[in-house]
Design a protein around this motif. Sequence first.
Motif, mmCIF file in Angstrom:
data_model
loop_
_atom_site.group_PDB
_atom_site.id
_atom_site.type_symbol
_atom_site.label_atom_id
_atom_site.label_comp_id
_atom_site.label_asym_id
_atom_site.label_seq_id
_atom_site.Cartn_x
_atom_site.Cartn_y
_atom_site.Cartn_z
ATOM 1 N N CYS A 82 0.908 -1.186 -0.115
ATOM 2 C CA CYS A 82 -0.076 0.020 -0.036
ATOM 3 C C CYS A 82 0.840 1.085 -0.065
ATOM 4 O O CYS A 82 0.627 2.062 -0.612
ATOM 5 C CB CYS A 82 -1.130 -0.088 1.209
ATOM 6 N N GLY A 83 1.956 1.196 0.705
ATOM 7 C CA GLY A 83 3.056 2.435 0.777
ATOM 8 C C GLY A 83 3.455 2.661 -0.411
ATOM 9 O O GLY A 83 3.593 3.748 -0.976
ATOM 10 N N SER A 84 4.117 1.481 -1.045
ATOM 11 C CA SER A 84 5.064 1.605 -2.119
ATOM 12 C C SER A 84 3.934 2.102 -3.351
ATOM 13 O O SER A 84 4.369 2.712 -4.455
ATOM 14 C CB SER A 84 5.592 0.240 -2.659
ATOM 15 N N HIS A 85 2.513 1.791 -3.413
ATOM 16 C CA HIS A 85 1.599 1.841 -4.474
ATOM 17 C C HIS A 85 0.769 3.298 -4.163
ATOM 18 O O HIS A 85 0.054 3.827 -4.857
ATOM 19 C CB HIS A 85 0.623 0.810 -4.549
ATOM 20 N N ASN A 86 1.210 3.670 -2.944
ATOM 21 C CA ASN A 86 0.661 5.278 -2.359
ATOM 22 C C ASN A 86 -0.945 5.221 -2.513
ATOM 23 O O ASN A 86 -1.491 5.880 -3.143
ATOM 24 C CB ASN A 86 1.158 6.392 -3.205
ATOM 25 N N ALA A 143 -9.085 3.664 -0.357
ATOM 26 C CA ALA A 143 -9.048 3.339 -1.922
ATOM 27 C C ALA A 143 -8.892 1.936 -2.102
ATOM 28 O O ALA A 143 -9.355 1.310 -3.255
ATOM 29 C CB ALA A 143 -8.002 4.408 -2.417
ATOM 30 N N LEU A 144 -7.924 1.071 -1.271
ATOM 31 C CA LEU A 144 -7.767 -0.204 -1.898
ATOM 32 C C LEU A 144 -8.845 -0.894 -1.714
ATOM 33 O O LEU A 144 -9.281 -1.991 -2.459
ATOM 34 C CB LEU A 144 -6.615 -0.592 -0.924
ATOM 35 N N ALA A 145 -9.593 -0.636 -0.335
ATOM 36 C CA ALA A 145 -11.001 -1.700 -0.373
ATOM 37 C C ALA A 145 -11.957 -1.302 -1.519
ATOM 38 O O ALA A 145 -12.516 -2.245 -2.051
ATOM 39 C CB ALA A 145 -11.657 -1.086 1.007
#
Length: 134
Positions: free
Chosen positions: A36-40, A45-47
């Motif tokens: 999540c951090g590397s994809h910012n 938003a991920l959910a």
Amino acid sequence: MSEKNTNDKKNGAMKKKRYNPEQKCEDLIRKLREQCGSHNISYYALAKEADVSTSTLHALMAGKTKPYMYTVYKLCNALDISIMDLLDDENMPENTTELSAKESEIISSYRKLSGSKKRMLETYMKMLEQFKEI
């Protein structure tokens, strides 16, 4: 079960490596946080992208629940990563670390490049990692 198999099991001859499910889940969640951090990307938003309820994702990330494989696959799809990116490499069979012919060719070509071209390629690779296909 035959007497030999019983004796072998008692002696540990047939014993396979056992997993620590608690630790594996913690590792998976840690790696998911890193992704999540590397994809910012925020958990919210991920959910939404994974079509997973925000409460499910937040409970998972807080360690209150354990992940179902179905949910993990959906999260991987949303992040555009392989499930192998979330699993611990130390327990993977050796053949998964072998390079394909195309990968070997790419590495060979990379090694032949000048320093400035290597830096350009590395920049391009980072840009590709950030690019989200539609």
